[in-house]
Write an enzyme that holds these catalytic residues in place. Structure first.
Site, PDB file in Angstrom:
ATOM      1  N   TYR A 141       0.981  -1.167  -0.020  1.00 56.05           N
ATOM      2  CA  TYR A 141      -0.005   0.151   0.009  1.00 56.05           C
ATOM      3  C   TYR A 141       0.968   1.310   0.120  1.00 56.05           C
ATOM      4  O   TYR A 141       0.600   2.087  -0.647  1.00 56.05           O
ATOM      5  CB  TYR A 141      -1.068   0.076   1.323  1.00 56.05           C
ATOM      6  N   LYS A 167       1.261   4.092  -3.049  1.00 55.25           N
ATOM      7  CA  LYS A 167       0.900   5.513  -2.810  1.00 55.25           C
ATOM      8  C   LYS A 167       2.183   6.512  -3.354  1.00 55.25           C
ATOM      9  O   LYS A 167       2.040   7.472  -3.811  1.00 55.25           O
ATOM     10  CB  LYS A 167       0.487   5.731  -1.596  1.00 55.25           C
ATOM     11  N   ASN A 184      -4.321   9.034  10.131  1.00 52.40           N
ATOM     12  CA  ASN A 184      -5.537   8.231  10.294  1.00 52.40           C
ATOM     13  C   ASN A 184      -6.824   8.925  10.277  1.00 52.40           C
ATOM     14  O   ASN A 184      -6.974   9.913  11.285  1.00 52.40           O
ATOM     15  CB  ASN A 184      -5.627   7.382  11.458  1.00 52.40           C
ATOM     16  N   GLY A 240     -17.946  38.503  18.181  1.00 49.69           N
ATOM     17  CA  GLY A 240     -18.998  39.574  18.485  1.00 49.69           C
ATOM     18  C   GLY A 240     -20.306  39.173  18.051  1.00 49.69           C
ATOM     19  O   GLY A 240     -21.435  39.935  18.212  1.00 49.69           O
TER      20      GLY A 240
END
Length: 364
Positions: A102, A106, A127, A277
């Site tokens: 994985y 990536k 995460n 405010g």
């Protein structure tokens, strides 16, 4: 502005698409069920691209590389072929530094983007958690939230193990700033979300149990301290109610108001955000009970008895002051008297029903 979002039906994609639409952008959503040639057409139309589509739970190792690396290369090639310099945000992962399939897939996607010469923003996400995150999938936070909300057991192998978390709304906020900025030069190095929270698995579980106990208590309102707990509480509320209620969100020039949790047994919890405010309120109830708890910011809560004109005032500090009970028969308002946005959780004893609103306008 037209924004192409790949993985638009995913967890982050849904949150981002909603935010883009609220901002007035036209979203070009792409996902696994899109028409075969949609991506090519959308690239030609898009003014900005957010690439979220990817694979993290494949049936085979090859799917990691096809869904993460190859799809990214295909997207880059389409943009280059169009002759445009469309800026791209890419959702990578902190696992891109690790030696697993994985992470490696990536990292390959990152490399394709950096080598393209396009203005790119590569974010290595930690995460991710937040409302709507799928439990029992790849998020301990979502799984713990769901199980504890439904009275199910959880398993913790190491209570002291610290997890790095990105809240989905923080991700969207950072990306919206990039998308709507006046200059899109890209970034030459990987980026992180501006807010990352660290929490051990044991502390995470303890917090979620305290939220459940607080909601089930006599006041039905847990004490929430600090930004991370506020975000976690909002996330937890998303797993609680199965009553079929709809949850409303409204924003204007004063701030926002979001319904988090509704229950016939425990009432309703909402989050009020006010800009500095700003005063909100100016009404009373004849039988509904309310409790306000400011998690962040500095607020003045004023109440006036509609019969005797008795005045009650409380200045509250986020994460420090106790919750304030709003008395029946007292018209009330809350004013942000600080220099930052205020966040106040509001519990009311009844789920809002327009036909029995029990809300009457009266100046404080």
């Amino acid at each position: 502005m037209k924004v192409l979002v790949t993985g638009a039906k995913g967890f982050i994609g849904k949150h981002l698409c909603e935010a883009l639409k609220r901002k007035g952008a036209e979203v070009l959503p792409f996902d696994v069920d899109s028409e075969p040639h949609f991506l090519e057409k959308a690239v030609l139309e898009a003014d900005f691209i957010v690439h979220l589509a990817g694979i993290n739970r494949p049936l085979t190792v090859e799917e990691f590389y096809d869904g993460n690396a190859n799809l990214t290369k295909k997207l880059v090639d389409l943009v280059l072929r169009s002759g445009k310099k469309t800026p791209i945000i890419f959702s990578s992962s902190i696992q891109a530094t690790l030696d697993n399939d994985y992470g490696k897939s990536k990292k390959m996607g990152e490399d394709f983007l950096f080598a393209s010469g396009l203005p790119v923003y590569v974010y290595r996400l930690a995460n991710v958690y937040g409302r709507g995150c799928r439990p029992n999938y790849n998020s301990a936070a979502a799984t713990f939230c769901y199980n504890i909300a439904h009275g199910l057991s959880i398993t913790i192998r190491d209570r002291d193990y610290v997890v790095h978390y990105n809240y989905v709304e923080d991700i969207v906020s950072d990306w919206m700033e990039v998308i709507f900025s006046s200059c899109h030069e890209g970034a030459k190095n990987t980026l992180s979300i501006s807010i990352t929270d660290d929490c051990s698995l044991g502390h995470l579980a303890d917090l979620l149990h305290s939220f459940k106990e607080g909601i089930c208590s006599a006041k039905h309102f847990p004490k929430v301290t600090g930004e991370f707990e506020r975000k976690l509480f909002k996330t937890f509320c998303g797993y609680l109610s199965e009553d079929g209620y709809s949850f409303n969100f409204a924003a204007d020039m004063r701030g926002s108001f979001e319904e988090l949790y509704k229950s016939k047994a425990h009432g309703q919890i909402s989050e009020n955000v006010s800009f500095p405010g700003i005063t909100k309120g100016g009404h009373y109830h004849t039988y509904k009970k309310e409790i306000f708890y400011t998690v962040k910011g500095r607020c003045l809560i004023r109440q006036r008895n509609i019969e005797t004109n008795e005045m009650l005032e409380n200045i509250v500090e986020g994460g420090v002051s106790d919750p304030v009970e709003i008395k029946v028969g007292y018209t009330h308002e809350i004013k942000n008297i600080g220099t930052e946005d205020s966040y106040t959780l509001m519990w009311i004893s009844e789920v809002y029903d327009p036909s029995t609103a029990d809300t009457y306008r009266a100046d404080v």
